[in-house]
Each structure stands twice: as structure tokens, then as C-alpha cells.
Write an enzyme that holds these catalytic residues in place. Structure first.
Site, PDB file in Angstrom:
ATOM      1  N   GLU A  57       0.822  -1.214   0.000  1.00  0.00           N
ATOM      2  CA  GLU A  57       0.000   0.000   0.000  1.00  0.00           C
ATOM      3  C   GLU A  57       0.854   1.262   0.000  1.00  0.00           C
ATOM      4  O   GLU A  57       1.944   1.284   0.587  1.00  0.00           O
ATOM      5  CB  GLU A  57      -0.875   0.013   1.267  1.00  0.00           C
ATOM      6  N   ASP A 113      -7.713  -4.847   8.760  1.00  0.00           N
ATOM      7  CA  ASP A 113      -7.311  -3.625   8.060  1.00  0.00           C
ATOM      8  C   ASP A 113      -7.200  -3.806   6.557  1.00  0.00           C
ATOM      9  O   ASP A 113      -6.480  -3.083   5.887  1.00  0.00           O
ATOM     10  CB  ASP A 113      -5.989  -3.090   8.650  1.00  0.00           C
TER      11      ASP A 113
HETATM   12  P1  NAD Z   1       2.332 -10.474  13.533  1.00  0.00           P
HETATM   13  O1  NAD Z   1       2.197 -11.469  12.444  1.00  0.00           O
HETATM   14  O2  NAD Z   1       3.669 -10.130  14.036  1.00  0.00           O
HETATM   15  O3  NAD Z   1       1.455 -10.957  14.792  1.00  0.00           O
HETATM   16  C1  NAD Z   1       0.154 -11.432  14.692  1.00  0.00           C
HETATM   17  C2  NAD Z   1      -0.101 -12.410  15.816  1.00  0.00           C
HETATM   18  O4  NAD Z   1      -1.473 -12.797  15.793  1.00  0.00           O
HETATM   19  C3  NAD Z   1       0.719 -13.700  15.715  1.00  0.00           C
HETATM   20  O5  NAD Z   1       1.465 -13.898  16.895  1.00  0.00           O
HETATM   21  C4  NAD Z   1      -0.347 -14.789  15.486  1.00  0.00           C
HETATM   22  O6  NAD Z   1       0.015 -16.026  16.081  1.00  0.00           O
HETATM   23  C5  NAD Z   1      -1.548 -14.162  16.164  1.00  0.00           C
HETATM   24  N1  NAD Z   1      -2.833 -14.705  15.738  1.00  0.00           N
HETATM   25  C6  NAD Z   1      -3.246 -15.012  14.467  1.00  0.00           C
HETATM   26  N2  NAD Z   1      -4.508 -15.497  14.513  1.00  0.00           N
HETATM   27  C7  NAD Z   1      -4.897 -15.447  15.814  1.00  0.00           C
HETATM   28  C8  NAD Z   1      -6.098 -15.812  16.483  1.00  0.00           C
HETATM   29  N3  NAD Z   1      -7.137 -16.318  15.814  1.00  0.00           N
HETATM   30  N4  NAD Z   1      -6.170 -15.641  17.830  1.00  0.00           N
HETATM   31  C9  NAD Z   1      -5.097 -15.134  18.523  1.00  0.00           C
HETATM   32  N5  NAD Z   1      -3.929 -14.797  17.931  1.00  0.00           N
HETATM   33  C10 NAD Z   1      -3.839 -14.959  16.600  1.00  0.00           C
HETATM   34  O7  NAD Z   1       1.574  -9.164  13.031  1.00  0.00           O
HETATM   35  P2  NAD Z   1       1.684  -7.680  13.628  1.00  0.00           P
HETATM   36  O8  NAD Z   1       2.724  -6.905  12.936  1.00  0.00           O
HETATM   37  O9  NAD Z   1       1.682  -7.752  15.119  1.00  0.00           O
HETATM   38  O10 NAD Z   1       0.285  -7.097  13.134  1.00  0.00           O
HETATM   39  C11 NAD Z   1      -0.915  -7.529  13.728  1.00  0.00           C
HETATM   40  C12 NAD Z   1      -2.077  -7.082  12.878  1.00  0.00           C
HETATM   41  O11 NAD Z   1      -2.194  -5.657  12.961  1.00  0.00           O
HETATM   42  C13 NAD Z   1      -1.924  -7.393  11.401  1.00  0.00           C
HETATM   43  O12 NAD Z   1      -3.157  -7.867  10.923  1.00  0.00           O
HETATM   44  C14 NAD Z   1      -1.553  -6.073  10.765  1.00  0.00           C
HETATM   45  O13 NAD Z   1      -1.968  -5.997   9.422  1.00  0.00           O
HETATM   46  C15 NAD Z   1      -2.319  -5.121  11.652  1.00  0.00           C
HETATM   47  N6  NAD Z   1      -1.802  -3.761  11.686  1.00  0.00           N
HETATM   48  C16 NAD Z   1      -2.713  -2.755  11.740  1.00  0.00           C
HETATM   49  C17 NAD Z   1      -2.274  -1.448  11.840  1.00  0.00           C
HETATM   50  C18 NAD Z   1      -3.288  -0.355  11.962  1.00  0.00           C
HETATM   51  O14 NAD Z   1      -2.925   0.823  11.861  1.00  0.00           O
HETATM   52  N7  NAD Z   1      -4.532  -0.646  12.221  1.00  0.00           N
HETATM   53  C19 NAD Z   1      -0.902  -1.151  11.841  1.00  0.00           C
HETATM   54  C20 NAD Z   1       0.008  -2.206  11.821  1.00  0.00           C
HETATM   55  C21 NAD Z   1      -0.465  -3.521  11.750  1.00  0.00           C
END
Ligand code: NAD
Length: 352
Positions: free
Chosen positions: A64, A235
Site C-alpha cells: 500500500e 485492516d
Molecule cells: P504479527 O504477524 O507479528 O502478529 C500477529 C499475531 O497474531 C501472531 O502472533 C499470530 O500467532 C496471532 N494470531 C493469528 N490469529 C490469531 C487468532 N485467531 N487468535 C489469537 N492470535 C492470533 O503481526 P503484527 O505486525 O503484530 O500485526 C498484527 C495485525 O495488525 C496485522 O493484521 C496487521 O496488518 C495489523 N496492523 C494494523 C495497523 C493499523 O494501523 N490498524 C498497523 C500495523 C499492523
């Protein structure tokens, strides 16, 4: 940052420089000061050029671009989201960004933004919660204990005084790591066996899971009255975390509706479902939480102005005295229109 005499050299914030900045500022101070910049920019929302981010979707992820400008400065971020990346030792989310001078179009800063995104996302979440969380909230359930999780915890501690965490991740090792990393920060931490257990007694529920699908991390029966939900992980189109019934009971707060309706939890709702924009709450034009019983939801997707604020903050700290590298990024011929001549002279120099 010393005065920039050579305009073709662009200040460059490497990952190491960013880590040094956070370490020397202190993570919680950094998050608090960054939140103030984000809030300042939300309060002058109408000054900004705004557009939903430009997304290029593929089977396993999305890339993005997130541009915005206040007419004086222009910023953009390149960011990806690839939940499968962690299986091959890579991050789900990586990013870098640029802040430029609108008058000349010249970049003022090129920065790593993987760490900065985690910081700005957490700062925005906690900032929103200051207006939306129930009074006296101390306990937060943190579901999804990946890269974003510690930043979320620390921002809620710094801005709201949250000091009790209930962690859950489908991979127990992720919760163990999160607890270990937060050991020195004074939280009382419980690792839970399920999302249901994690939300028990929590005043705030943060979901930050990553999966390229519509997941149901929270179901309606898990959400009691008075709770604030900070939904970070949903997101992208087809990537959500909450059951639709929760959305129907909650008062929903969003960053920029045209983007959130595509990417956020509210993609599950009709396009005219009422939502409140966070900038209106911060500028006093709309109320935040009004009653103790209300369920509030920040449907976070991440918006370009937050990255703009983050780049602006980083630049200001550097101007106040940080050490910085410079990149030879912009061609700078002796005579501006003699770009080709610069190539010829370079070739001639190489041949002598
Ligand atoms: P990451 O992959 O490092 O961590 C995600 C975690 O979620 C992992 O540890 C995984 O095991 C866990 N997980 C997956 N499915 C699960 C479930 N059903 N129940 C419990 N845990 C579960 O990712 P990250 O960098 O920490 O990002 C997390 C999320 O936040 C992503 O989806 C990312 O796109 C989103 N994000 C959003 C913003 C925003 O501004 N809103 C900014 C950054 C990241």
C-alpha cells in the site's frame, strides 16, 4: 541534525537511527510525544489532502501507498501486510516513508517506518482510548501477541495508566515472548488459554491478530457492557476480527470513513451505518464515550495523517539534535537543466 547545506543529500533515518532515537527518548516518552503530534494533526483535519490508501492486493498480502499533505509538507508511506511472512522469518508489516517540502518538492527526510508504524499505531490506539475507554480502566486484554503487541501495551500504559495485561495468542510462544519483553515495564501480566479467558474482567480489549481472512476473534457473547474495543488487526478487504453482531451493539469510531469502509471491521456493515470520525471527537465536534455502559469500538486501519505526524515528530527530534546519515538521492547538476551534461562529465571523469 546539522543544517542541510547540500540540498541533494537527503536526511536518512535508518533502522539503527530509529532505534537510537527511541532508546535515547525512552519508549513511553516517545509514544506520549508522538501521540501529541498525532492529536495535533487530527485537530486540524480539514487542512489535509485525504484519500483512501492505494492498495495492491495479491494472494498472500497487500502493498500500500499512503499519501497526504497539509499544503506545507507532503508525506507518504510504503507499507506491506503479509501474514504468512513470519513463517519464513520475515515481518508481517514493513514500511518506509518520505516527508517532503511542498514548495520545492524536495524530500526532507527518508525514514524506516517498520518500527515507526508500530509506534504510531499504538500511539493512535491509546490516544483514541483516552476519549473512548471507560474511566479508571486498568486492565487490557491483548489478543494477538505479535510485532505490534508490546508497543500497544506500552502506549496504553503511557497514555492511560493500563498496568494489567491479559495476553492470548494461538501460538503460546508469542505470548511468552511478549511477557518477557514487557517484564521490566511494571505490568501485571497473565497469559490466557483462550480469547474468552483473556477478555474476562478487561476494561479494554485490543485485537492485533494477523490472518488474511475474515476471522472471528471476538464473538458477541464475549463483550460485556462498558468495554472499549481497540480493533487493530482488521485492516484489509476480507480481513476482519470481530463478529458482526458486536458492531451492531457498539458505537463505532474511525479514522477516515472512505478508507475504513473498505478495510475496517465496518466493511461488514451497510455503507450508511453511522460512525463517528476520531478527529471530530478530538476537536470537540462530537462526543467520545458518554456513558459507563456504552460499548465503544475504535475500528483502526491506520491512516496517512498518522504517518505524516510520525515523520514530522521524528524530523523535529532530529533537528533538535540527533545524529543522522544522508543519502545521495537527488541528482544535482551544476546547472539545473544540464542533467545530461552531468552524466557526460561523470563518464569523462571515470575515463581519466
Ligand atoms: P504479527 O504477524 O507479528 O502478529 C500477529 C499475531 O497474531 C501472531 O502472533 C499470530 O500467532 C496471532 N494470531 C493469528 N490469529 C490469531 C487468532 N485467531 N487468535 C489469537 N492470535 C492470533 O503481526 P503484527 O505486525 O503484530 O500485526 C498484527 C495485525 O495488525 C496485522 O493484521 C496487521 O496488518 C495489523 N496492523 C494494523 C495497523 C493499523 O494501523 N490498524 C498497523 C500495523 C499492523
Amino acid at each position: 541534525m546539522p543544517a542541510q547545506t547540500d540540498l541533494n543529500l537527503v536526511p536518512f533515518v535508518s533502522v539503527e537511527t530509529m532505534m537510537n532515537l527511541v532508546a535515547s527518548t525512552g519508549t513511553e516518552t516517545f509514544l506520549t510525544e508522538l501521540a501529541a503530534y498525532i492529536e495535533e494533526d487530527f485537530r486540524r483535519w480539514e487542512c489535509f489532502d485525504k484519500t483512501p490508501r492505494i492498495a495492491s492486493h495479491s494472494l498472500d498480502g497487500v502493498i500500500e501507498l499512503m499519501p497526504t499533505s497539509d499544503g506545507r509538507l507532503y508525506g507518504f508511506k510504503y507499507v506491506n501486510g503479509h501474514p504468512k511472512n513470519t513463517r519464513t522469518g520475515r515481518q508481517t508489516v514493513t514500511a518506509f516513508g518520505v516527508l517532503s517540502d511542498v514548495d520545492s518538492g524536495y524530500p526532507l527526510l527518508l525514514s524506516e517506518m517498520t518500527i515507526l508504524t508500530a509506534l504510531r499505531t499504538a500511539a493512535t490506539s491509546a490516544l483514541g482510548a483516552r476519549y473512548l475507554a471507560p474511566k479508571g480502566a486498568r486492565t487490557m486484554a491483548l489478543i494477538g501477541n505479535g510485532a505490534q503487541s508490546e508497543f500497544q501495551a506500552l502506549a496504553f500504559k503511557a497514555l492511560l495508566g493500563i498496568d494489567r495485561l491479559r495476553l492470548f495468542d494461538i501460538e503460546p510462544a508469542a505470548s511468552d515472548r511478549c511477557r518477557r519483553n514487557l517484564e521490566a515495564f511494571g505490568f501485571q501480566i497473565e497469559i490466557c488459554r483462550s480469547a474468552e479467558q483473556a477478555v474476562e474482567g478487561a476494561h479494554i480489549i485490543t485485537t492485533a491478530t494477523a490472518d488474511k481472512q475474515s476471522a472471528t476473534i471476538l464473538t458477541d457473547n464475549m463483550i460485556g457492557s462498558g468495554v472499549h474495543i481497540n480493533a487493530v488487526g482488521g485492516d484489509c478487504p476480507g480481513k476482519t476480527e470481530l463478529h458482526r453482531d458486536i458492531l451492531l451493539r457498539a458505537d463505532i469510531f474511525v479514522e477516515f470513513p472512505p478508507q475504513t469502509r473498505i478495510e475496517g471491521e465496518i466493511q461488514q456493515l451497510p455503507a450508511d451505518h453511522p460512525v463517528t470520525e476520531l478527529w471530530q471527537v478530538m476537536s470537540g465536534a462530537a462526543p467520545g464515550r458518554q456513558t459507563a455502559e456504552q460499548i465503544t469500538l475504535f475500528d483502526s486501519v491506520g491512516f496517512a495523517t498518522e504517518d505524516f505526524s510520525a515523520l514530522r515528530y521524528v524530523r523535529d527530534i532530529l533537528i533538535a539534535g540527533g545524529k543522522i546519515d544522508y543519502l545521495d538521492l537527488l541528482a544535482d547538476p551544476d546547472e539545473p537543466r544540464d542533467l545530461f551534461g552531468m552524466l557526460l562529465r561523470h563518464k569523462a571523469r571515470q575515463q581519466t
